[in-house]
Write an enzyme that holds these catalytic residues in place. Structure first.
Site, PDB file in Angstrom:
ATOM      1  N   HIS A 169      43.810  17.443  21.636  1.00 55.47           N
ATOM      2  CA  HIS A 169      43.109  16.515  20.752  1.00 55.47           C
ATOM      3  C   HIS A 169      42.975  17.093  19.338  1.00 55.47           C
ATOM      4  O   HIS A 169      43.279  16.421  18.353  1.00 55.47           O
ATOM      5  CB  HIS A 169      41.735  16.186  21.345  1.00 55.47           C
ATOM      6  CG  HIS A 169      40.864  15.414  20.410  1.00 55.47           C
ATOM      7  ND1 HIS A 169      41.120  14.101  20.068  1.00 55.47           N
ATOM      8  CD2 HIS A 169      39.750  15.767  19.724  1.00 55.47           C
ATOM      9  CE1 HIS A 169      40.194  13.698  19.217  1.00 55.47           C
ATOM     10  NE2 HIS A 169      39.359  14.688  18.979  1.00 55.47           N
ATOM     11  N   HIS A 174      43.911  15.697  15.344  1.00 51.77           N
ATOM     12  CA  HIS A 174      43.245  15.889  14.054  1.00 51.77           C
ATOM     13  C   HIS A 174      44.082  16.604  12.992  1.00 51.77           C
ATOM     14  O   HIS A 174      44.033  16.227  11.820  1.00 51.77           O
ATOM     15  CB  HIS A 174      41.945  16.681  14.234  1.00 51.77           C
ATOM     16  CG  HIS A 174      40.824  15.872  14.795  1.00 51.77           C
ATOM     17  ND1 HIS A 174      40.220  14.851  14.094  1.00 51.77           N
ATOM     18  CD2 HIS A 174      40.190  15.923  16.000  1.00 51.77           C
ATOM     19  CE1 HIS A 174      39.259  14.312  14.843  1.00 51.77           C
ATOM     20  NE2 HIS A 174      39.217  14.933  16.008  1.00 51.77           N
ATOM     21  N   GLU A 214      38.087   9.118  14.440  1.00 53.40           N
ATOM     22  CA  GLU A 214      38.506   9.267  15.848  1.00 53.40           C
ATOM     23  C   GLU A 214      39.305   8.066  16.365  1.00 53.40           C
ATOM     24  O   GLU A 214      40.292   8.242  17.068  1.00 53.40           O
ATOM     25  CB  GLU A 214      37.287   9.481  16.765  1.00 53.40           C
ATOM     26  CG  GLU A 214      36.566  10.798  16.568  1.00 53.40           C
ATOM     27  CD  GLU A 214      37.359  12.023  17.044  1.00 53.40           C
ATOM     28  OE1 GLU A 214      38.409  11.854  17.686  1.00 53.40           O
ATOM     29  OE2 GLU A 214      36.919  13.145  16.748  1.00 53.40           O
ATOM     30  N   SER A 233      45.910  11.352  20.238  1.00 53.13           N
ATOM     31  CA  SER A 233      46.044  12.382  21.275  1.00 53.13           C
ATOM     32  C   SER A 233      45.863  11.803  22.679  1.00 53.13           C
ATOM     33  O   SER A 233      45.668  12.548  23.629  1.00 53.13           O
ATOM     34  CB  SER A 233      45.013  13.490  21.036  1.00 53.13           C
ATOM     35  OG  SER A 233      43.695  12.962  21.087  1.00 53.13           O
TER      36      SER A 233
HETATM   37  N1  H2B Z   1      32.272  18.438  18.701  1.00 50.63           N
HETATM   38  C1  H2B Z   1      33.503  18.936  18.802  1.00 50.63           C
HETATM   39  N2  H2B Z   1      33.678  20.199  19.216  1.00 50.63           N
HETATM   40  N3  H2B Z   1      34.565  18.192  18.481  1.00 50.63           N
HETATM   41  C2  H2B Z   1      34.458  16.925  18.055  1.00 50.63           C
HETATM   42  O1  H2B Z   1      35.500  16.272  17.767  1.00 50.63           O
HETATM   43  C3  H2B Z   1      33.155  16.364  17.942  1.00 50.63           C
HETATM   44  C4  H2B Z   1      32.052  17.186  18.304  1.00 50.63           C
HETATM   45  N4  H2B Z   1      32.931  15.128  17.487  1.00 50.63           N
HETATM   46  N5  H2B Z   1      30.790  16.675  18.258  1.00 50.63           N
HETATM   47  C5  H2B Z   1      31.637  14.713  17.057  1.00 50.63           C
HETATM   48  C6  H2B Z   1      30.552  15.267  17.957  1.00 50.63           C
HETATM   49  C7  H2B Z   1      31.665  13.227  16.811  1.00 50.63           C
HETATM   50  O2  H2B Z   1      31.921  12.483  17.970  1.00 50.63           O
HETATM   51  C8  H2B Z   1      30.453  12.624  16.104  1.00 50.63           C
HETATM   52  C9  H2B Z   1      30.149  13.243  14.794  1.00 50.63           C
HETATM   53  O3  H2B Z   1      29.321  12.622  16.945  1.00 50.63           O
HETATM   54 FE    FE Z   2      37.858  14.599  17.564  1.00 51.49          FE
END
Ligand code: H2B
Ligand code: FE
Length: 308
Positions: A169, A174, A214, A233
Protein backbone atom coordinates in the site's frame (compact mmCIF):
# COMPACT_ATOMS: atom_id res chain seq x y z
CA UNK A 1 -6.18 26.37 24.51
CA UNK A 2 -4.47 24.99 21.39
CA UNK A 3 -3.67 21.24 21.62
CA UNK A 4 0.05 20.37 21.49
CA UNK A 5 1.51 19.84 18.06
CA UNK A 6 5.03 19.39 16.68
CA UNK A 7 6.82 22.70 15.94
CA UNK A 8 9.85 21.05 14.36
CA UNK A 9 10.25 17.95 12.22
CA UNK A 10 12.24 16.24 15.02
CA UNK A 11 9.18 16.46 17.29
CA UNK A 12 7.49 13.91 15.05
CA UNK A 13 9.29 11.47 17.36
CA UNK A 14 6.35 12.17 19.66
CA UNK A 15 3.79 11.47 16.96
CA UNK A 16 3.91 7.71 16.61
CA UNK A 17 0.92 6.64 18.69
CA UNK A 18 -0.78 3.64 17.10
CA UNK A 19 -4.44 2.79 17.27
CA UNK A 20 -5.24 -0.91 17.38
CA UNK A 21 -7.73 -2.00 14.80
CA UNK A 22 -6.84 -5.19 12.95
CA UNK A 23 -4.32 -6.99 15.15
CA UNK A 24 -3.36 -10.43 13.80
CA UNK A 25 -2.90 -11.61 17.41
CA UNK A 26 -6.55 -11.12 18.34
CA UNK A 27 -8.62 -10.35 15.25
CA UNK A 28 -9.84 -13.30 13.15
CA UNK A 29 -10.50 -10.88 10.23
CA UNK A 30 -6.71 -10.38 9.87
CA UNK A 31 -5.32 -12.85 7.27
CA UNK A 32 -2.30 -13.44 9.54
CA UNK A 33 -4.50 -14.48 12.46
CA UNK A 34 -3.19 -17.73 13.92
CA UNK A 35 0.07 -17.65 11.91
CA UNK A 36 2.74 -17.41 14.62
CA UNK A 37 5.60 -16.96 12.15
CA UNK A 38 3.85 -14.05 10.45
CA UNK A 39 2.91 -12.45 13.75
CA UNK A 40 6.51 -12.64 14.99
CA UNK A 41 7.85 -11.15 11.75
CA UNK A 42 5.37 -8.28 11.84
CA UNK A 43 6.25 -7.65 15.49
CA UNK A 44 9.99 -7.66 14.76
CA UNK A 45 9.61 -5.04 12.02
CA UNK A 46 7.27 -2.93 14.14
CA UNK A 47 9.69 -2.97 17.09
CA UNK A 48 12.44 -1.76 14.79
CA UNK A 49 10.20 1.07 13.53
CA UNK A 50 9.08 2.15 16.99
CA UNK A 51 12.68 2.77 18.04
CA UNK A 52 13.36 5.02 15.05
CA UNK A 53 14.18 8.65 15.88
CA UNK A 54 14.36 11.63 13.51
CA UNK A 55 17.88 11.81 12.05
CA UNK A 56 18.65 8.10 12.55
CA UNK A 57 19.71 6.21 9.45
CA UNK A 58 16.70 4.33 8.06
CA UNK A 59 17.05 0.69 9.15
CA UNK A 60 17.91 -1.73 6.35
CA UNK A 61 15.44 -4.61 6.23
CA UNK A 62 16.41 -8.01 4.88
CA UNK A 63 13.15 -9.23 3.34
CA UNK A 64 12.60 -12.96 2.97
CA UNK A 65 12.18 -14.88 -0.28
CA UNK A 66 8.53 -15.38 0.54
CA UNK A 67 7.99 -11.64 1.12
CA UNK A 68 9.63 -10.78 -2.20
CA UNK A 69 7.40 -13.36 -3.89
CA UNK A 70 4.22 -11.88 -2.37
CA UNK A 71 5.35 -8.42 -3.47
CA UNK A 72 5.96 -9.65 -7.02
CA UNK A 73 2.56 -11.37 -7.23
CA UNK A 74 0.72 -8.20 -6.18
CA UNK A 75 2.86 -5.96 -8.37
CA UNK A 76 2.25 -8.00 -11.49
CA UNK A 77 -1.45 -8.34 -10.93
CA UNK A 78 -1.93 -4.61 -10.28
CA UNK A 79 0.15 -3.83 -13.34
CA UNK A 80 -2.60 -5.32 -15.55
CA UNK A 81 -4.97 -2.52 -14.47
CA UNK A 82 -2.53 0.38 -14.73
CA UNK A 83 -3.24 1.44 -18.29
CA UNK A 84 -7.00 1.25 -17.93
CA UNK A 85 -7.67 2.24 -14.31
CA UNK A 86 -5.01 4.67 -13.04
CA UNK A 87 -4.47 8.38 -13.62
CA UNK A 88 -1.79 9.77 -15.90
CA UNK A 89 0.28 11.12 -13.01
CA UNK A 90 0.45 7.67 -11.43
CA UNK A 91 1.50 6.00 -14.66
CA UNK A 92 4.12 8.65 -15.39
CA UNK A 93 5.62 8.59 -11.93
CA UNK A 94 5.60 4.82 -11.65
CA UNK A 95 7.39 4.63 -14.99
CA UNK A 96 10.13 6.96 -13.75
CA UNK A 97 10.44 5.01 -10.50
CA UNK A 98 10.77 1.81 -12.51
CA UNK A 99 13.29 3.29 -14.93
CA UNK A 100 15.49 4.33 -12.02
CA UNK A 101 15.16 0.85 -10.54
CA UNK A 102 13.51 2.17 -7.36
CA UNK A 103 10.27 0.21 -7.80
CA UNK A 104 10.41 -3.14 -9.54
CA UNK A 105 8.39 -6.34 -9.34
CA UNK A 106 11.58 -8.26 -8.58
CA UNK A 107 12.29 -6.98 -5.09
CA UNK A 108 10.84 -4.98 -2.23
CA UNK A 109 12.66 -1.64 -2.24
CA UNK A 110 14.43 -0.18 0.77
CA UNK A 111 12.95 2.99 2.25
CA UNK A 112 16.33 4.70 2.05
CA UNK A 113 16.35 4.34 -1.76
CA UNK A 114 12.75 5.49 -2.07
CA UNK A 115 13.62 8.56 0.01
CA UNK A 116 16.50 9.56 -2.25
CA UNK A 117 14.04 9.62 -5.14
CA UNK A 118 11.19 11.39 -3.32
CA UNK A 119 13.52 14.00 -1.85
CA UNK A 120 14.49 15.02 -5.35
CA UNK A 121 10.92 15.09 -6.66
CA UNK A 122 8.88 16.70 -3.89
CA UNK A 123 10.92 16.65 -0.68
CA UNK A 124 8.67 13.97 0.77
CA UNK A 125 10.34 11.56 3.18
CA UNK A 126 9.18 8.18 4.43
CA UNK A 127 9.70 7.46 8.10
CA UNK A 128 9.16 3.99 9.56
CA UNK A 129 6.14 3.54 11.85
CA UNK A 130 4.64 0.50 13.49
CA UNK A 131 1.08 0.36 12.21
CA UNK A 132 -2.06 2.41 11.96
CA UNK A 133 -1.46 5.78 13.64
CA UNK A 134 -3.97 8.13 15.18
CA UNK A 135 -5.31 10.58 12.60
CA UNK A 136 -3.82 13.50 14.58
CA UNK A 137 -0.29 12.07 14.60
CA UNK A 138 -0.47 10.85 11.03
CA UNK A 139 -1.71 14.18 9.66
CA UNK A 140 0.82 16.20 11.70
CA UNK A 141 3.67 14.39 9.96
CA UNK A 142 2.26 15.33 6.55
CA UNK A 143 2.66 18.99 7.53
CA UNK A 144 6.42 18.32 7.39
CA UNK A 145 6.20 16.29 4.19
CA UNK A 146 6.90 13.20 6.24
CA UNK A 147 4.94 10.07 5.47
CA UNK A 148 4.76 7.51 8.27
CA UNK A 149 5.27 4.16 6.63
CA UNK A 150 4.68 0.62 7.83
CA UNK A 151 7.54 -1.79 7.05
CA UNK A 152 5.81 -5.17 7.25
CA UNK A 153 4.14 -6.92 4.34
CA UNK A 154 0.60 -8.28 4.06
CA UNK A 155 0.07 -12.01 4.68
CA UNK A 156 1.06 -14.27 1.77
CA UNK A 157 -2.26 -16.08 2.01
CA UNK A 158 -4.14 -12.93 1.03
CA UNK A 159 -1.84 -11.12 -1.42
CA UNK A 160 -4.47 -8.94 -3.08
CA UNK A 161 -6.12 -7.54 -0.01
CA UNK A 162 -4.93 -6.18 3.32
CA UNK A 163 -7.16 -4.82 6.10
CA UNK A 164 -4.33 -2.56 7.31
CA UNK A 165 -1.71 -0.40 5.60
CA UNK A 166 1.35 -2.46 4.57
CA UNK A 167 4.40 -2.02 2.32
CA UNK A 168 2.49 -2.71 -0.88
CA UNK A 169 0.00 0.00 0.00
CA UNK A 170 2.68 2.51 1.00
CA UNK A 171 5.14 1.89 -1.82
CA UNK A 172 2.91 0.99 -4.75
CA UNK A 173 -0.06 3.14 -3.72
CA UNK A 174 1.37 6.25 -2.08
CA UNK A 175 4.95 6.67 -3.30
CA UNK A 176 4.22 7.33 -7.01
CA UNK A 177 1.55 9.86 -5.97
CA UNK A 178 3.83 11.61 -3.43
CA UNK A 179 6.20 12.10 -6.37
CA UNK A 180 3.58 14.43 -7.85
CA UNK A 181 4.02 18.05 -6.68
CA UNK A 182 0.23 18.62 -6.57
CA UNK A 183 -0.46 15.58 -4.38
CA UNK A 184 2.56 16.45 -2.21
CA UNK A 185 1.13 19.95 -1.70
CA UNK A 186 -2.39 18.66 -1.02
CA UNK A 187 -1.06 16.28 1.59
CA UNK A 188 1.03 18.95 3.26
CA UNK A 189 -1.88 21.40 3.22
CA UNK A 190 -4.13 18.89 4.98
CA UNK A 191 -1.29 18.31 7.44
CA UNK A 192 -0.83 22.02 8.13
CA UNK A 193 -4.58 22.47 8.65
CA UNK A 194 -4.47 19.67 11.24
CA UNK A 195 -1.88 21.32 13.50
CA UNK A 196 -3.55 22.34 16.73
CA UNK A 197 -7.00 21.57 15.30
CA UNK A 198 -9.97 20.49 17.43
CA UNK A 199 -11.00 16.82 17.48
CA UNK A 200 -13.96 17.67 15.27
CA UNK A 201 -11.71 19.39 12.72
CA UNK A 202 -9.27 16.45 12.77
CA UNK A 203 -12.18 14.13 11.99
CA UNK A 204 -13.15 16.28 9.00
CA UNK A 205 -9.59 16.51 7.70
CA UNK A 206 -9.09 12.76 8.10
CA UNK A 207 -12.26 12.27 6.05
CA UNK A 208 -11.07 14.60 3.28
CA UNK A 209 -7.72 12.79 3.30
CA UNK A 210 -9.56 9.48 3.08
CA UNK A 211 -11.68 10.45 0.10
CA UNK A 212 -8.97 12.17 -1.94
CA UNK A 213 -5.54 10.81 -1.03
CA UNK A 214 -6.71 7.26 -0.26
CA UNK A 215 -9.82 6.71 -2.38
CA UNK A 216 -9.96 9.64 -4.78
CA UNK A 217 -10.81 9.37 -8.47
CA UNK A 218 -10.45 11.79 -11.34
CA UNK A 219 -11.84 11.83 -14.84
CA UNK A 220 -9.48 11.61 -17.79
CA UNK A 221 -10.80 11.47 -21.36
CA UNK A 222 -14.24 10.79 -19.94
CA UNK A 223 -13.09 7.75 -17.96
CA UNK A 224 -12.81 7.32 -14.19
CA UNK A 225 -9.20 6.86 -13.06
CA UNK A 226 -7.77 6.24 -9.62
CA UNK A 227 -5.64 8.81 -7.84
CA UNK A 228 -6.05 7.38 -4.31
CA UNK A 229 -3.44 5.04 -2.84
CA UNK A 230 -6.04 2.76 -1.27
CA UNK A 231 -7.32 2.01 -4.78
CA UNK A 232 -3.93 1.96 -6.49
CA UNK A 233 -2.83 -0.85 -4.15
CA UNK A 234 -5.99 -2.98 -4.18
CA UNK A 235 -6.92 -4.92 -7.32
CA UNK A 236 -10.54 -5.66 -6.41
CA UNK A 237 -11.49 -2.23 -5.15
CA UNK A 238 -9.70 -0.51 -8.03
CA UNK A 239 -12.00 -2.27 -10.49
CA UNK A 240 -15.04 -1.64 -8.31
CA UNK A 241 -14.30 2.09 -7.88
CA UNK A 242 -14.00 2.79 -11.61
CA UNK A 243 -17.09 0.73 -12.49
CA UNK A 244 -20.67 2.01 -12.45
CA UNK A 245 -21.56 -0.05 -9.36
CA UNK A 246 -20.74 2.56 -6.68
CA UNK A 247 -21.98 6.15 -6.56
CA UNK A 248 -19.69 8.94 -7.77
CA UNK A 249 -19.93 12.53 -6.60
CA UNK A 250 -17.91 15.59 -7.49
CA UNK A 251 -15.06 16.29 -5.06
CA UNK A 252 -15.97 19.25 -2.89
CA UNK A 253 -14.06 19.40 0.42
CA UNK A 254 -17.01 20.96 2.29
CA UNK A 255 -19.27 18.04 1.32
CA UNK A 256 -16.55 15.41 1.39
CA UNK A 257 -15.46 16.36 4.93
CA UNK A 258 -18.77 15.26 6.45
CA UNK A 259 -19.41 12.15 4.37
CA UNK A 260 -19.38 8.87 6.34
CA UNK A 261 -17.06 6.21 4.98
CA UNK A 262 -16.52 2.47 4.99
CA UNK A 263 -13.24 1.13 6.32
CA UNK A 264 -13.88 -2.61 6.31
CA UNK A 265 -15.35 -3.08 2.83
CA UNK A 266 -15.43 -1.41 -0.60
CA UNK A 267 -16.72 2.17 -0.55
CA UNK A 268 -20.30 2.60 -1.76
CA UNK A 269 -19.42 6.17 -2.81
CA UNK A 270 -16.34 7.83 -4.31
CA UNK A 271 -15.51 11.47 -4.94
CA UNK A 272 -14.27 12.48 -8.37
CA UNK A 273 -11.93 15.43 -8.94
CA UNK A 274 -11.79 17.25 -12.29
CA UNK A 275 -8.02 17.13 -12.06
CA UNK A 276 -5.30 17.12 -9.40
CA UNK A 277 -4.89 20.84 -9.86
CA UNK A 278 -8.61 21.48 -9.37
CA UNK A 279 -8.62 19.32 -6.23
CA UNK A 280 -5.71 21.34 -4.82
CA UNK A 281 -7.44 24.66 -5.55
CA UNK A 282 -10.67 23.47 -3.87
CA UNK A 283 -8.73 22.18 -0.88
CA UNK A 284 -7.00 25.54 -0.44
CA UNK A 285 -10.34 27.37 -0.58
CA UNK A 286 -11.57 24.99 2.11
CA UNK A 287 -8.45 25.60 4.21
CA UNK A 288 -8.92 29.34 4.14
CA UNK A 289 -12.54 28.93 5.28
CA UNK A 290 -11.61 26.73 8.26
CA UNK A 291 -12.21 28.65 11.47
CA UNK A 292 -8.99 28.98 13.43
CA UNK A 293 -7.70 31.70 15.74
CA UNK A 294 -4.13 31.55 14.37
CA UNK A 295 -2.28 31.08 11.14
CA UNK A 296 0.43 28.49 10.54
CA UNK A 297 3.63 29.17 8.62
CA UNK A 298 5.86 26.32 7.49
CA UNK A 299 9.51 27.18 6.97
CA UNK A 300 11.11 24.56 4.72
CA UNK A 301 14.64 25.82 5.44
CA UNK A 302 14.40 25.05 9.15
CA UNK A 303 11.65 22.42 8.80
CA UNK A 304 9.69 24.15 11.49
CA UNK A 305 6.29 25.74 11.97
CA UNK A 306 5.51 29.15 13.42
CA UNK A 307 2.17 30.60 14.46
CA UNK A 308 1.05 34.02 13.36
N1 H2B B 1 -1.46 5.33 9.74
C1 H2B B 1 -0.62 4.73 8.90
N2 H2B B 1 0.46 4.09 9.38
N3 H2B B 1 -0.83 4.78 7.58
C2 H2B B 1 -1.88 5.41 7.03
O1 H2B B 1 -2.02 5.42 5.78
C3 H2B B 1 -2.80 6.05 7.91
C4 H2B B 1 -2.55 5.97 9.31
N4 H2B B 1 -3.85 6.74 7.47
N5 H2B B 1 -3.43 6.52 10.18
C5 H2B B 1 -4.55 7.65 8.32
C6 H2B B 1 -4.69 7.11 9.72
C7 H2B B 1 -5.81 8.10 7.61
O2 H2B B 1 -6.71 7.06 7.37
C8 H2B B 1 -6.57 9.27 8.24
C9 H2B B 1 -5.75 10.49 8.43
O3 H2B B 1 -7.20 8.88 9.44
FE1 FE C 1 -2.64 5.06 2.97
Amino acid sequence: EIPWFPRHISELDQCSKCVTKYEPTTDPRHPGHGDATYIARRQFLNDQAVNFRHGDPIPYVEYTKEEHATWKAVYEKLKTLHESHTCLSYRKNLKMLEEEGVLTAEKIPQIVDVNKYLMRKTGFMLRPCSGLLSARDFLASLAYRVFQTTTYLRHHGSPHHSPEPDLVHELLGHVPMFSDPLIAQMSQDIGLMSLGATDDQIEKLATVYWFIIEFGLCREDGKLKAIGAGLLSAYGELMHACSDVPDHKEFDPRVTAVQTYEDSDYQPLYFVAHSLQDALIKLREYASSMPRSYGVIYDPLTQSVRLI
